[in-house]
Design a protein around this motif. Sequence first.
Motif, mmCIF file in Angstrom:
data_model
loop_
_atom_site.group_PDB
_atom_site.id
_atom_site.type_symbol
_atom_site.label_atom_id
_atom_site.label_comp_id
_atom_site.label_asym_id
_atom_site.label_seq_id
_atom_site.Cartn_x
_atom_site.Cartn_y
_atom_site.Cartn_z
ATOM 1 N N TYR A 3 -4.441 -4.591 1.858
ATOM 2 C CA TYR A 3 -5.146 -3.656 1.238
ATOM 3 C C TYR A 3 -6.034 -4.844 -0.066
ATOM 4 O O TYR A 3 -6.703 -4.126 -1.019
ATOM 5 C CB TYR A 3 -4.466 -2.878 0.467
ATOM 6 C CG TYR A 3 -3.591 -2.047 1.436
ATOM 7 C CD1 TYR A 3 -3.984 -1.015 2.136
ATOM 8 C CD2 TYR A 3 -2.210 -2.241 1.408
ATOM 9 C CE1 TYR A 3 -3.332 -0.263 3.000
ATOM 10 C CE2 TYR A 3 -1.522 -1.566 2.314
ATOM 11 C CZ TYR A 3 -1.934 -0.676 3.024
ATOM 12 O OH TYR A 3 -1.189 0.005 4.012
ATOM 13 N N GLY A 12 0.656 -1.169 -0.031
ATOM 14 C CA GLY A 12 0.109 -0.010 -0.115
ATOM 15 C C GLY A 12 0.703 1.350 0.149
ATOM 16 O O GLY A 12 0.327 2.298 0.176
ATOM 17 N N ASN A 67 2.361 0.959 -5.482
ATOM 18 C CA ASN A 67 1.290 0.164 -4.658
ATOM 19 C C ASN A 67 0.604 -0.896 -5.467
ATOM 20 O O ASN A 67 0.832 -0.771 -6.713
ATOM 21 C CB ASN A 67 0.860 0.677 -3.552
ATOM 22 C CG ASN A 67 -0.243 1.735 -4.173
ATOM 23 O OD1 ASN A 67 -0.828 1.599 -5.218
ATOM 24 N ND2 ASN A 67 -0.525 2.750 -3.390
ATOM 25 N N GLN A 111 -9.470 -3.722 -1.268
ATOM 26 C CA GLN A 111 -9.430 -2.441 -2.171
ATOM 27 C C GLN A 111 -9.309 -3.114 -3.691
ATOM 28 O O GLN A 111 -9.929 -2.719 -4.593
ATOM 29 C CB GLN A 111 -8.485 -1.477 -1.731
ATOM 30 C CG GLN A 111 -8.766 -0.888 -0.483
ATOM 31 C CD GLN A 111 -7.573 -0.089 0.058
ATOM 32 O OE1 GLN A 111 -6.691 0.438 -0.757
ATOM 33 N NE2 GLN A 111 -7.616 0.467 1.279
ATOM 34 N N GLU A 124 2.394 4.472 -1.154
ATOM 35 C CA GLU A 124 2.318 5.285 -2.414
ATOM 36 C C GLU A 124 3.619 5.599 -2.745
ATOM 37 O O GLU A 124 4.714 5.853 -2.120
ATOM 38 C CB GLU A 124 1.444 6.610 -2.147
ATOM 39 C CG GLU A 124 0.030 6.237 -1.716
ATOM 40 C CD GLU A 124 -0.829 5.815 -2.949
ATOM 41 O OE1 GLU A 124 -0.404 6.043 -4.088
ATOM 42 O OE2 GLU A 124 -2.008 5.584 -2.867
#
Length: 507
Positions: A282, A246, A251, A285, A248
């Motif tokens: 994550y 995750g 990712n 997501q 940035e």
Amino acid sequence: MSKQRGKMGMRSVLASAALLGVFFGVGAKKSAAPDDTTYDLVLANGRVMDPESGLDAVRNVGISGGKIRAISNETLKGKQVIDAKGLVVAPGFIDLHEHGQEPRNYQFQAHDGVTTSLELEGGTADVDRWYAARGGKSLINYGVSIGHIPVRRNVLTKTNGEHGLGGKLSAAEMAAEDAAAHRQATPEEIDQIKAALERGFQSGALAEGMGINYTPGASHWEIVETFRVAAKYGASVHVHLRYAGGKEPENGLSALEEVIAAAAASGAPLHVVHITSMGIRYTPQLIAVIEGAKKSGLDVTTECYPYTAGSTYLQSAVFDPGWQEKQEITFHDVQWADTGERLTAETFETYRKKGGVVVIHSIPEEAARTAVANPMVMIASDGMPITGAKVHPRGQGTFARVLGHYVRDEKALDLMTALRKMTLMPAQRLEQRAPTFKDKGRIRVGADADIAVFDPARVIDKATFEEPLQYSEGIQFVLVNGVPVVKAGQLVDGVFPGRAARAPISQ
């Protein structure tokens, strides 16, 4: 007039219901075959579960010539009869992602209910040679993709290797591969890569394999161009995403966006491999983005394995500097497959130079459970070659673990949904490119007799991270093209009924 129309409408409804009853096996008293037919093999009294039709009932299955010839609630005669009372009779499992395409791996997979084992992520650079090496001597069905990783390596290093991921390499070969993986291809080299991919498709490759995490030098344009080749042949691209985690901006989500864009721009179907090892915590997501892309009309699918650890080669670009922060793990979370030892900073450097398989403990249990339970996410093992005593257990126990741990014990999903994720959905992923899969992943008349028969009360994986080389239990019979390869829970010696699962050859 109104009453007449009503009567006609009712007749139409009743006729449709009758047809549905025959199709689903609900109202059928017997198969269309004559009562006096003697089949090569009969599976008697089993709970037949077919994800395509929804059939879930006690039936007798007649098999001849490697095909399912009858599904009946009447007694069938067979030269060989297997009593499946109390057992589930399901389509054999189709593993889209298995790197260990060797006889020993096939034995473990057969015990796990797998009847078709496919290497679609790493793939090969020589499709003809790959299939020829397995013809007539395979326990289960087998298939391969044309691999971007080995094709790209061969073009950039001017060599002619076949393997996709891993393989036994000298220090010089590893250094050359590493340099090529991190270098951007020239326009001329991209053209050569595309030409080699085309040759692979013309030789019957099932899909295009792509591991962008292993080729960080590949430009976004190179990825789009290779997707265009797959689109030309109606082939799905099975992608290991460029990034995981995750952090940035590099990712898992941004990596997923890259390949969704390539799919949208090219028209190629996209299959994202091992979603949990790329999303880590994550994962929900990433699944949500794939669901959104599908709802918007893109042909995007994904898969997972039911474990909290991944596995790959320590010498690969996956472990380039920054890997700990990106994957949110430390040296101690990485396990050397030869010995089972957890790494330190010192042993990491030593083994990375040597090269070999590691197990990576990075996936939260909740992420694994979320993916396994999601009806959209297929099941695939990502099994590794058996290179050491402590290899990842996923190549030995994935499918029994889903059925035993997640279906029966955890009740994370129902049995029919789990079977659909292991059989019908993988077949549907490939059948546009390879029509042979229209007859796999189903229990219906005319389908291939690739069948797994298991005890739903006992099926369980026995392979663990401590002792991974153990057969799954509770899978009592496995048929490959109508031939038993597992009988009463034991491997059958000296049989090689596996056939090439291959797309049409167009050379």
